[in-house]
Design a protein around this motif. Structure first.
Motif, PDB file in Angstrom:
ATOM      1  N   PRO A   1     -22.962  17.600  28.991  1.00 35.47           N
ATOM      2  CA  PRO A   1     -23.230  19.036  29.171  1.00 35.47           C
ATOM      3  C   PRO A   1     -23.604  19.739  27.865  1.00 35.47           C
ATOM      4  N   PHE A   2     -22.980  19.332  26.759  1.00 37.07           N
ATOM      5  CA  PHE A   2     -23.329  19.917  25.467  1.00 37.07           C
ATOM      6  C   PHE A   2     -24.759  19.566  25.077  1.00 37.07           C
ATOM      7  N   MET A   3     -25.149  18.322  25.354  1.00 40.39           N
ATOM      8  CA  MET A   3     -26.504  17.890  25.036  1.00 40.39           C
ATOM      9  C   MET A   3     -27.531  18.664  25.860  1.00 40.39           C
ATOM     10  N   MET A   4     -27.266  18.821  27.141  1.00 43.41           N
ATOM     11  CA  MET A   4     -28.191  19.579  27.994  1.00 43.41           C
ATOM     12  C   MET A   4     -28.237  21.043  27.567  1.00 43.41           C
ATOM     13  N   GLY A   5     -27.087  21.605  27.217  1.00 43.60           N
ATOM     14  CA  GLY A   5     -27.051  22.984  26.754  1.00 43.60           C
ATOM     15  C   GLY A   5     -27.782  23.168  25.440  1.00 43.60           C
ATOM     16  N   ALA A   6     -27.630  22.221  24.530  1.00 44.47           N
ATOM     17  CA  ALA A   6     -28.339  22.302  23.249  1.00 44.47           C
ATOM     18  C   ALA A   6     -29.839  22.186  23.467  1.00 44.47           C
ATOM     19  N   ASN A   7     -30.231  21.352  24.400  1.00 46.52           N
ATOM     20  CA  ASN A   7     -31.652  21.200  24.717  1.00 46.52           C
ATOM     21  C   ASN A   7     -32.222  22.517  25.246  1.00 46.52           C
TER      22      ASN A   7
ATOM     23  N   THR B   1     -46.516  31.596  26.206  1.00 46.57           N
ATOM     24  CA  THR B   1     -46.750  30.755  27.381  1.00 46.57           C
ATOM     25  C   THR B   1     -46.172  29.367  27.172  1.00 46.57           C
ATOM     26  N   VAL B   2     -46.437  28.783  26.024  1.00 50.78           N
ATOM     27  CA  VAL B   2     -45.932  27.441  25.726  1.00 50.78           C
ATOM     28  C   VAL B   2     -44.414  27.456  25.639  1.00 50.78           C
ATOM     29  N   ALA B   3     -43.850  28.454  24.990  1.00 47.04           N
ATOM     30  CA  ALA B   3     -42.394  28.542  24.855  1.00 47.04           C
ATOM     31  C   ALA B   3     -41.718  28.686  26.221  1.00 47.04           C
ATOM     32  N   LEU B   4     -42.263  29.542  27.075  1.00 49.99           N
ATOM     33  CA  LEU B   4     -41.682  29.710  28.408  1.00 49.99           C
ATOM     34  C   LEU B   4     -41.839  28.458  29.259  1.00 49.99           C
ATOM     35  N   PHE B   5     -42.958  27.765  29.091  1.00 42.49           N
ATOM     36  CA  PHE B   5     -43.141  26.506  29.813  1.00 42.49           C
ATOM     37  C   PHE B   5     -42.072  25.497  29.406  1.00 42.49           C
ATOM     38  N   HIS B   6     -41.752  25.444  28.106  1.00 44.26           N
ATOM     39  CA  HIS B   6     -40.718  24.518  27.652  1.00 44.26           C
ATOM     40  C   HIS B   6     -39.353  24.882  28.244  1.00 44.26           C
ATOM     41  N   VAL B   7     -39.064  26.159  28.348  1.00 42.31           N
ATOM     42  CA  VAL B   7     -37.803  26.580  28.958  1.00 42.31           C
ATOM     43  C   VAL B   7     -37.767  26.152  30.425  1.00 42.31           C
TER      44      VAL B   7
ATOM     45  N   THR C   1     -32.861  19.724  33.667  1.00 47.46           N
ATOM     46  CA  THR C   1     -31.408  19.861  33.789  1.00 47.46           C
ATOM     47  C   THR C   1     -30.996  19.974  35.254  1.00 47.46           C
ATOM     48  N   ALA C   2     -31.760  20.712  36.037  1.00 41.55           N
ATOM     49  CA  ALA C   2     -31.442  20.857  37.468  1.00 41.55           C
ATOM     50  C   ALA C   2     -31.565  19.531  38.206  1.00 41.55           C
ATOM     51  N   ILE C   3     -32.479  18.685  37.761  1.00 41.12           N
ATOM     52  CA  ILE C   3     -32.642  17.370  38.407  1.00 41.12           C
ATOM     53  C   ILE C   3     -31.549  16.407  37.954  1.00 41.12           C
ATOM     54  N   TRP C   4     -31.296  16.342  36.644  1.00 41.41           N
ATOM     55  CA  TRP C   4     -30.397  15.321  36.106  1.00 41.41           C
ATOM     56  C   TRP C   4     -28.925  15.685  36.181  1.00 41.41           C
ATOM     57  N   TRP C   5     -28.588  16.967  36.288  1.00 41.47           N
ATOM     58  CA  TRP C   5     -27.168  17.302  36.342  1.00 41.47           C
ATOM     59  C   TRP C   5     -26.482  16.705  37.573  1.00 41.47           C
ATOM     60  N   PRO C   6     -27.056  16.833  38.780  1.00 34.30           N
ATOM     61  CA  PRO C   6     -26.406  16.190  39.933  1.00 34.30           C
ATOM     62  C   PRO C   6     -26.436  14.665  39.850  1.00 34.30           C
ATOM     63  N   LEU C   7     -27.414  14.120  39.140  1.00 28.19           N
ATOM     64  CA  LEU C   7     -27.558  12.665  39.016  1.00 28.19           C
ATOM     65  C   LEU C   7     -27.042  12.159  37.668  1.00 28.19           C
ATOM     66  N   ARG C   8     -26.122  12.871  37.053  1.00 26.82           N
ATOM     67  CA  ARG C   8     -25.696  12.562  35.687  1.00 26.82           C
ATOM     68  C   ARG C   8     -25.079  11.181  35.530  1.00 26.82           C
ATOM     69  N   VAL C   9     -24.655  10.566  36.624  1.00 27.13           N
ATOM     70  CA  VAL C   9     -24.088   9.220  36.547  1.00 27.13           C
ATOM     71  C   VAL C   9     -25.151   8.225  36.059  1.00 27.13           C
ATOM     72  N   ILE C  10     -26.401   8.443  36.451  1.00 24.96           N
ATOM     73  CA  ILE C  10     -27.467   7.503  36.088  1.00 24.96           C
ATOM     74  C   ILE C  10     -27.703   7.464  34.572  1.00 24.96           C
ATOM     75  N   PRO C  11     -27.982   8.599  33.905  1.00 24.92           N
ATOM     76  CA  PRO C  11     -28.191   8.492  32.453  1.00 24.92           C
ATOM     77  C   PRO C  11     -26.925   8.078  31.700  1.00 24.92           C
ATOM     78  N   LEU C  12     -25.751   8.417  32.220  1.00 24.64           N
ATOM     79  CA  LEU C  12     -24.517   8.004  31.563  1.00 24.64           C
ATOM     80  C   LEU C  12     -24.341   6.492  31.622  1.00 24.64           C
TER      81      LEU C  12
ATOM     82  N   THR D   1     -34.932  25.604  23.337  1.00 29.67           N
ATOM     83  CA  THR D   1     -36.123  26.179  23.972  1.00 29.67           C
ATOM     84  C   THR D   1     -36.031  27.696  24.024  1.00 29.67           C
ATOM     85  N   VAL D   2     -34.834  28.221  24.199  1.00 31.86           N
ATOM     86  CA  VAL D   2     -34.659  29.677  24.164  1.00 31.86           C
ATOM     87  C   VAL D   2     -34.958  30.193  22.763  1.00 31.86           C
ATOM     88  N   THR D   3     -34.577  29.439  21.754  1.00 37.91           N
ATOM     89  CA  THR D   3     -34.906  29.795  20.376  1.00 37.91           C
ATOM     90  C   THR D   3     -36.417  29.830  20.168  1.00 37.91           C
TER      91      THR D   3
END
Length: 102
Positions: free
Chosen positions: A8-14, A35-41, A48-59, A18-20
């Motif tokens: 969660p810290f890694m996803m939050g830092a990521n 435009t580019v900055a908002l696209f990155h966000v 994050t929305a895709i991988w958070w429910p599937l977090r077992v896979i990257p772990l 982008t907000v920065t």
């Protein structure tokens, strides 16, 4: 710390970086910067929305590869060479190839 606690810290830092970039884009008068900055966000929010429910896979992959690289150091070097040298070179080569086809 355990790996599952760090994710969660890694996803939050990521997302935070982008907000920065959005904050930095506000100082630039060119609309493309925002435009580019908002696209990155949006891209990182989607990831994050895709991988958070599937977090077992990257772990599991990270745990497996960490053990493998810990036992055989050559795999750690192969990973670094692949990610930081081969993948960018392939991307640049493909980009140049498709640009020349136009």
């Amino acid at each position: 710390m355990r790996l599952r606690r760090v994710l969660p810290f890694m996803m939050g830092a990521n997302l935070g970086t982008t907000v920065t970039s959005v904050l930095a884009a506000t100082a630039n008068p060119i609309a493309a910067a925002m435009t580019v900055a908002l696209f990155h966000v949006i891209f990182n929010l989607t990831g994050t929305a895709i991988w958070w429910p599937l977090r077992v896979i990257p772990l599991r992959i990270a745990t497996w590869y960490g053990r493998l690289a810990g036992q055989h150091i050559r795999y750690a070097f192969l990973f670094l060479i692949g990610v930081f040298l081969i993948v960018p070179l392939v991307g640049i080569t493909l980009t140049e190839f498709f640009i020349r086809l136009r």
